[in-house]
Design an enzyme around this catalytic site. Structure first.
Site, PDB file in Angstrom:
ATOM      1  N   TYR A  24      43.134  25.969  95.385  1.00 51.86           N
ATOM      2  CA  TYR A  24      44.202  25.634  94.449  1.00 51.86           C
ATOM      3  C   TYR A  24      44.040  26.279  93.088  1.00 51.86           C
ATOM      4  O   TYR A  24      44.931  26.199  92.243  1.00 51.86           O
ATOM      5  CB  TYR A  24      44.248  24.111  94.254  1.00 51.86           C
ATOM      6  CG  TYR A  24      42.890  23.559  93.865  1.00 51.86           C
ATOM      7  CD1 TYR A  24      42.443  23.594  92.552  1.00 51.86           C
ATOM      8  CD2 TYR A  24      42.029  23.048  94.827  1.00 51.86           C
ATOM      9  CE1 TYR A  24      41.187  23.125  92.201  1.00 51.86           C
ATOM     10  CE2 TYR A  24      40.776  22.574  94.495  1.00 51.86           C
ATOM     11  CZ  TYR A  24      40.359  22.619  93.183  1.00 51.86           C
ATOM     12  OH  TYR A  24      39.110  22.174  92.845  1.00 51.86           O
ATOM     13  N   GLY A  25      42.891  26.921  92.841  1.00 50.39           N
ATOM     14  CA  GLY A  25      42.585  27.434  91.505  1.00 50.39           C
ATOM     15  C   GLY A  25      42.297  28.919  91.491  1.00 50.39           C
ATOM     16  O   GLY A  25      43.111  29.735  91.945  1.00 50.39           O
ATOM     17  N   THR A  26      41.127  29.277  90.991  1.00 46.25           N
ATOM     18  CA  THR A  26      40.795  30.691  90.799  1.00 46.25           C
ATOM     19  C   THR A  26      40.487  31.432  92.098  1.00 46.25           C
ATOM     20  O   THR A  26      40.312  32.648  92.075  1.00 46.25           O
ATOM     21  CB  THR A  26      39.583  30.832  89.860  1.00 46.25           C
ATOM     22  OG1 THR A  26      38.436  30.199  90.451  1.00 46.25           O
ATOM     23  CG2 THR A  26      39.867  30.202  88.502  1.00 46.25           C
ATOM     24  N   LEU A  27      40.445  30.734  93.229  1.00 46.13           N
ATOM     25  CA  LEU A  27      40.228  31.390  94.516  1.00 46.13           C
ATOM     26  C   LEU A  27      41.529  31.875  95.153  1.00 46.13           C
ATOM     27  O   LEU A  27      41.509  32.615  96.141  1.00 46.13           O
ATOM     28  CB  LEU A  27      39.516  30.437  95.489  1.00 46.13           C
ATOM     29  CG  LEU A  27      38.023  30.228  95.253  1.00 46.13           C
ATOM     30  CD1 LEU A  27      37.514  29.035  96.058  1.00 46.13           C
ATOM     31  CD2 LEU A  27      37.236  31.479  95.628  1.00 46.13           C
ATOM     32  N   GLU A  98      31.474  26.566  93.954  1.00 46.21           N
ATOM     33  CA  GLU A  98      32.016  25.294  93.492  1.00 46.21           C
ATOM     34  C   GLU A  98      30.932  24.276  93.114  1.00 46.21           C
ATOM     35  O   GLU A  98      31.239  23.119  92.836  1.00 46.21           O
ATOM     36  CB  GLU A  98      32.920  24.688  94.580  1.00 46.21           C
ATOM     37  CG  GLU A  98      34.092  25.574  94.982  1.00 46.21           C
ATOM     38  CD  GLU A  98      35.146  25.685  93.895  1.00 46.21           C
ATOM     39  OE1 GLU A  98      34.968  25.063  92.837  1.00 46.21           O
ATOM     40  OE2 GLU A  98      36.143  26.377  94.118  1.00 46.21           O
TER      41      GLU A  98
END
Length: 210
Positions: A24-27, A98
């Site tokens: 959901y983020g920087t990935l 993470e």
């Protein structure tokens, strides 16, 4: 046939086990850490864009402008992201990125796929604990993250901040934990103790080599 021998060793295809992970983020595609999926050891396969069935708080916080998904189901928004299938090796890479299980937990949740509306289950990384005022200093809660989004808090690449995070407590990795957890959190206190022990050990090694 020796059954005990068969039970002693895992099957040859054990390393081929696949896991579904929702990012959901920087990935996500086009975001700063997508290369961790695309350029590291292990296999990955994009399945679909999707949205979490449960609501979660997604905010951008700390001086490094990190997107955090807080483990507080029922608060916030249904989160948009991407569903991937990864091998065990790639999952280890993601766990390291993470900080699982130190900072983040990895839980299995329901995802509604954008392609056909079906429901799938996947792992998602959730911040386990955070300081009481984290939300006060973070962005507003959002449903979809972009490093260049309207929140105006562009992500500080983890490689650019690596030197600072490896220095002393005032600017080091423990400081990141301090920003997330707070000075009184047991995990932060333990990291402080570990750092002090490392400093003592390094000094002893230096004197012994003289």
């Amino acid at each position: 046939m020796n059954i005990d021998f068969l039970l002693e060793f895992p099957p040859e295809n054990a390393e081929m086990e696949k896991f579904k992970v929702f990012v959901y983020g920087t990935l996500k595609t086009g975001e700063p850490n997508h290369k961790v999926l695309s350029e590291t050891d292990g296999e990955y396969r994009f399945i679909s864009a999707g949205t979490t069935i449960e609501k979660f708080p997604l905010v951008v916080g700390t001086k490094y402008n990190i997107p955090f998904l807080l483990d507080d189901a029922g608060t916030g928004n249904n989160i948009e992201g991407e569903l991937y299938e990864v091998c065990a090796k790639k999952l280890e890479v993601l766990d390291e990125l993470e900080a699982y299980p130190t900072l983040y937990d990895r839980k299995k949740i329901e995802i509604k796929l954008s392609t056909d509306g079906s429901i799938d289950h996947a792992f998602i990384y959730l911040l386990k604990s955070w300081r009481a005022d984290l939300l006060k200093t973070s962005s507003e809660m959002m449903s979809s993250y972009s490093s260049l989004g309207a929140h105006g808090r562009q992500y500080i690449d983890r490689y650019l901040r690596a030197k600072e995070m490896l220095e002393d407590l005032d600017g080091g990795a423990a400081n990141l934990y301090h920003e997330i957890l707070g000075a009184e959190h047991p995990m932060y206190l333990e990291l402080t103790r570990q750092k002090a022990d490392e400093n003592v050990t390094n000094e002893e090694d230096m004197y012994q080599s003289m």
